[in-house]
Design an enzyme around this catalytic site. Structure first.
Site, PDB file in Angstrom:
ATOM      1  N   LYS A   9     -45.322   2.055  50.202  1.00  0.00           N
ATOM      2  CA  LYS A   9     -44.958   3.494  50.134  1.00  0.00           C
ATOM      3  C   LYS A   9     -43.619   3.380  50.419  1.00  0.00           C
ATOM      4  O   LYS A   9     -42.785   2.568  51.004  1.00  0.00           O
ATOM      5  CB  LYS A   9     -45.704   4.243  51.423  1.00  0.00           C
ATOM      6  CG  LYS A   9     -47.348   4.188  50.855  1.00  0.00           C
ATOM      7  CD  LYS A   9     -48.076   4.942  51.739  1.00  0.00           C
ATOM      8  CE  LYS A   9     -49.579   4.960  51.490  1.00  0.00           C
ATOM      9  NZ  LYS A   9     -50.549   5.575  52.288  1.00  0.00           N
ATOM     10  N   TYR A  49     -53.226  11.648  44.411  1.00  0.00           N
ATOM     11  CA  TYR A  49     -54.220  11.791  45.650  1.00  0.00           C
ATOM     12  C   TYR A  49     -55.051  13.012  45.399  1.00  0.00           C
ATOM     13  O   TYR A  49     -55.344  13.764  46.511  1.00  0.00           O
ATOM     14  CB  TYR A  49     -53.116  11.996  46.810  1.00  0.00           C
ATOM     15  CG  TYR A  49     -52.531  10.791  47.449  1.00  0.00           C
ATOM     16  CD1 TYR A  49     -53.461   9.690  47.834  1.00  0.00           C
ATOM     17  CD2 TYR A  49     -51.377  10.587  47.381  1.00  0.00           C
ATOM     18  CE1 TYR A  49     -53.074   8.506  48.557  1.00  0.00           C
ATOM     19  CE2 TYR A  49     -50.890   9.229  48.007  1.00  0.00           C
ATOM     20  CZ  TYR A  49     -51.732   8.586  48.446  1.00  0.00           C
ATOM     21  OH  TYR A  49     -51.238   7.244  49.366  1.00  0.00           O
ATOM     22  N   PHE A  57     -53.703  17.493  55.650  1.00  0.00           N
ATOM     23  CA  PHE A  57     -52.437  16.765  55.634  1.00  0.00           C
ATOM     24  C   PHE A  57     -51.880  16.438  54.022  1.00  0.00           C
ATOM     25  O   PHE A  57     -51.010  15.704  53.853  1.00  0.00           O
ATOM     26  CB  PHE A  57     -52.666  15.229  56.487  1.00  0.00           C
ATOM     27  CG  PHE A  57     -53.881  14.700  55.765  1.00  0.00           C
ATOM     28  CD1 PHE A  57     -53.663  13.637  54.655  1.00  0.00           C
ATOM     29  CD2 PHE A  57     -54.986  14.560  56.322  1.00  0.00           C
ATOM     30  CE1 PHE A  57     -54.836  12.895  54.046  1.00  0.00           C
ATOM     31  CE2 PHE A  57     -56.118  13.693  55.795  1.00  0.00           C
ATOM     32  CZ  PHE A  57     -55.992  12.985  54.680  1.00  0.00           C
ATOM     33  N   ARG A  85     -58.067  -4.808  50.749  1.00  0.00           N
ATOM     34  CA  ARG A  85     -58.074  -3.771  51.624  1.00  0.00           C
ATOM     35  C   ARG A  85     -58.099  -4.443  53.201  1.00  0.00           C
ATOM     36  O   ARG A  85     -57.686  -3.980  54.072  1.00  0.00           O
ATOM     37  CB  ARG A  85     -59.404  -3.056  51.581  1.00  0.00           C
ATOM     38  CG  ARG A  85     -59.554  -2.167  50.388  1.00  0.00           C
ATOM     39  CD  ARG A  85     -58.791  -0.561  50.417  1.00  0.00           C
ATOM     40  NE  ARG A  85     -59.399   0.322  51.167  1.00  0.00           N
ATOM     41  CZ  ARG A  85     -59.445   1.390  51.492  1.00  0.00           C
ATOM     42  NH1 ARG A  85     -58.272   1.921  50.733  1.00  0.00           N
ATOM     43  NH2 ARG A  85     -60.056   2.304  52.034  1.00  0.00           N
ATOM     44  N   THR A  91     -56.800   2.744  57.770  1.00  0.00           N
ATOM     45  CA  THR A  91     -56.160   3.594  57.281  1.00  0.00           C
ATOM     46  C   THR A  91     -55.082   3.953  58.576  1.00  0.00           C
ATOM     47  O   THR A  91     -53.823   3.930  58.511  1.00  0.00           O
ATOM     48  CB  THR A  91     -56.621   4.755  56.862  1.00  0.00           C
ATOM     49  OG1 THR A  91     -57.542   4.339  55.714  1.00  0.00           O
ATOM     50  CG2 THR A  91     -55.736   5.579  56.335  1.00  0.00           C
ATOM     51  N   ARG A 102     -50.895  -3.272  57.833  1.00  0.00           N
ATOM     52  CA  ARG A 102     -50.750  -2.126  58.906  1.00  0.00           C
ATOM     53  C   ARG A 102     -50.734  -2.356  60.232  1.00  0.00           C
ATOM     54  O   ARG A 102     -50.081  -1.906  61.229  1.00  0.00           O
ATOM     55  CB  ARG A 102     -51.621  -1.040  58.588  1.00  0.00           C
ATOM     56  CG  ARG A 102     -51.416  -0.195  57.324  1.00  0.00           C
ATOM     57  CD  ARG A 102     -52.518   0.763  56.777  1.00  0.00           C
ATOM     58  NE  ARG A 102     -52.330   1.386  55.531  1.00  0.00           N
ATOM     59  CZ  ARG A 102     -53.416   1.813  54.789  1.00  0.00           C
ATOM     60  NH1 ARG A 102     -54.728   1.530  55.216  1.00  0.00           N
ATOM     61  NH2 ARG A 102     -53.168   2.377  53.770  1.00  0.00           N
ATOM     62  N   ASN A 112     -48.157   4.826  56.800  1.00  0.00           N
ATOM     63  CA  ASN A 112     -48.833   3.653  56.888  1.00  0.00           C
ATOM     64  C   ASN A 112     -48.435   2.580  55.985  1.00  0.00           C
ATOM     65  O   ASN A 112     -49.437   1.599  55.532  1.00  0.00           O
ATOM     66  CB  ASN A 112     -50.285   3.763  56.991  1.00  0.00           C
ATOM     67  CG  ASN A 112     -50.884   4.460  55.881  1.00  0.00           C
ATOM     68  OD1 ASN A 112     -50.074   4.804  55.038  1.00  0.00           O
ATOM     69  ND2 ASN A 112     -52.160   4.875  55.749  1.00  0.00           N
ATOM     70  N   HIS A 115     -50.635   1.556  50.255  1.00  0.00           N
ATOM     71  CA  HIS A 115     -51.896   2.151  49.817  1.00  0.00           C
ATOM     72  C   HIS A 115     -52.780   0.947  48.892  1.00  0.00           C
ATOM     73  O   HIS A 115     -51.937   0.196  48.187  1.00  0.00           O
ATOM     74  CB  HIS A 115     -51.708   3.082  48.834  1.00  0.00           C
ATOM     75  CG  HIS A 115     -52.762   3.422  48.078  1.00  0.00           C
ATOM     76  ND1 HIS A 115     -53.715   4.506  48.230  1.00  0.00           N
ATOM     77  CD2 HIS A 115     -53.164   3.306  46.711  1.00  0.00           C
ATOM     78  CE1 HIS A 115     -54.647   4.367  47.320  1.00  0.00           C
ATOM     79  NE2 HIS A 115     -54.375   3.746  46.100  1.00  0.00           N
ATOM     80  N   GLU A 126     -56.476   4.491  39.086  1.00  0.00           N
ATOM     81  CA  GLU A 126     -55.061   4.454  39.562  1.00  0.00           C
ATOM     82  C   GLU A 126     -54.200   3.493  38.610  1.00  0.00           C
ATOM     83  O   GLU A 126     -53.254   3.626  38.402  1.00  0.00           O
ATOM     84  CB  GLU A 126     -55.254   3.743  41.182  1.00  0.00           C
ATOM     85  CG  GLU A 126     -55.639   4.796  41.759  1.00  0.00           C
ATOM     86  CD  GLU A 126     -55.861   4.347  43.346  1.00  0.00           C
ATOM     87  OE1 GLU A 126     -56.477   5.159  44.124  1.00  0.00           O
ATOM     88  OE2 GLU A 126     -55.784   3.413  43.852  1.00  0.00           O
TER      89      GLU A 126
HETATM   90  P1  CMP Z   1     -53.972   5.658  51.802  1.00  0.00           P
HETATM   91  O1  CMP Z   1     -54.611   4.456  51.775  1.00  0.00           O
HETATM   92  O2  CMP Z   1     -52.658   5.998  50.910  1.00  0.00           O
HETATM   93  O3  CMP Z   1     -54.952   6.912  51.170  1.00  0.00           O
HETATM   94  C1  CMP Z   1     -54.689   8.398  51.710  1.00  0.00           C
HETATM   95  C2  CMP Z   1     -53.542   8.443  52.613  1.00  0.00           C
HETATM   96  O4  CMP Z   1     -53.658   9.722  53.265  1.00  0.00           O
HETATM   97  C3  CMP Z   1     -53.684   7.483  53.349  1.00  0.00           C
HETATM   98  O5  CMP Z   1     -53.462   6.236  53.217  1.00  0.00           O
HETATM   99  C4  CMP Z   1     -52.812   7.943  54.478  1.00  0.00           C
HETATM  100  O6  CMP Z   1     -51.414   7.708  54.317  1.00  0.00           O
HETATM  101  C5  CMP Z   1     -53.025   9.653  54.444  1.00  0.00           C
HETATM  102  N1  CMP Z   1     -53.713  10.151  55.641  1.00  0.00           N
HETATM  103  C6  CMP Z   1     -55.118   9.944  55.701  1.00  0.00           C
HETATM  104  N2  CMP Z   1     -55.648  10.437  56.914  1.00  0.00           N
HETATM  105  C7  CMP Z   1     -54.257  11.111  57.468  1.00  0.00           C
HETATM  106  C8  CMP Z   1     -54.097  11.943  58.455  1.00  0.00           C
HETATM  107  N3  CMP Z   1     -55.200  12.413  59.674  1.00  0.00           N
HETATM  108  N4  CMP Z   1     -52.947  12.613  58.772  1.00  0.00           N
HETATM  109  C9  CMP Z   1     -51.960  12.048  57.940  1.00  0.00           C
HETATM  110  N5  CMP Z   1     -52.034  11.328  56.686  1.00  0.00           N
HETATM  111  C10 CMP Z   1     -53.384  10.804  56.618  1.00  0.00           C
END
Ligand code: CMP
Length: 149
Positions: A9, A49, A57, A85, A91, A102, A112, A115, A126
């Site tokens: 990211k 997404y 969010f 993963r 996450t 992470r 974070n 992805h 994807e």
């Molecule tokens: P990712 O693995 O890309 O999948 C979905 C993304 O949503 C996740 O990583 C985070 O970057 C984002 N995400 C998930 N939960 C939250 C949250 N509570 N607040 C902000 N971003 C979030």
């Protein structure tokens, strides 16, 4: 052979973590099948997404993903979706184990770093979204004997 979609990211790119992240996947034994540095636009980020469009969010997440270039990759290997993963970590970076990407490099769920597809089905979708041009065909010599069973 199983494949997954991995995206570094904008915060991961800005913080100079591209090499570190690629290195972790390479050292584990996975093969890089596609890679590009791209700026994605809002409609594309919303499509990636789409499953999260009802989340509070969602808009912030889309803003974040379009805020700078991302590195889109396809990695291949036995169990690469689930193990990818594990390499990435939970996450929420504060819940990620040290030793994961992470867990080592992030503290904020909204920043974070990376992805990874959450299932083989998501990976297929994807990869098709991010690499409509197709991907390079090559096989690591390592894999030709490791995967012979
Ligand atoms: P990712 O693995 O890309 O999948 C979905 C993304 O949503 C996740 O990583 C985070 O970057 C984002 N995400 C998930 N939960 C939250 C949250 N509570 N607040 C902000 N971003 C979030």
């Amino acid at each position: 052979m199983e494949r997954t979609f991995i995206m570094i990211k904008p915060d991961g790119v800005q913080r100079g973590l591209i090499g570190e992240i690629i290195s972790r996947f390479e050292k584990k034994g996975f093969s890089l099948k596609a890679l590009k540095l791209v700026n994605v636009d809002r409609p594309f980020a919303e499509k990636h997404y789409a499953d999260l469009s009802a989340k509070p969010f969602f808009n912030g997440l889309v803003e974040y993903i379009i805020s700078g270039p991302v590195v889109a990759m396809v990695w291949e290997g036995k169990g690469v979706v689930a193990t990818g993963r594990k390499i990435i970590g939970a996450t929420n970076p504060l819940a990620s184990e040290p030793g994961t990407i992470r867990g080592d490099f992030a503290i904020d769920i909204g920043r974070n770093v990376i992805h990874g597809s959450d299932s083989v089905e998501s990976a297929t979708k994807e990869i098709a979204l991010w690499f409509p041009e197709g991907i390079v065909s090559w096989q690591s010599s390592l894999h030709s004997w490791i995967y012979e069973e």
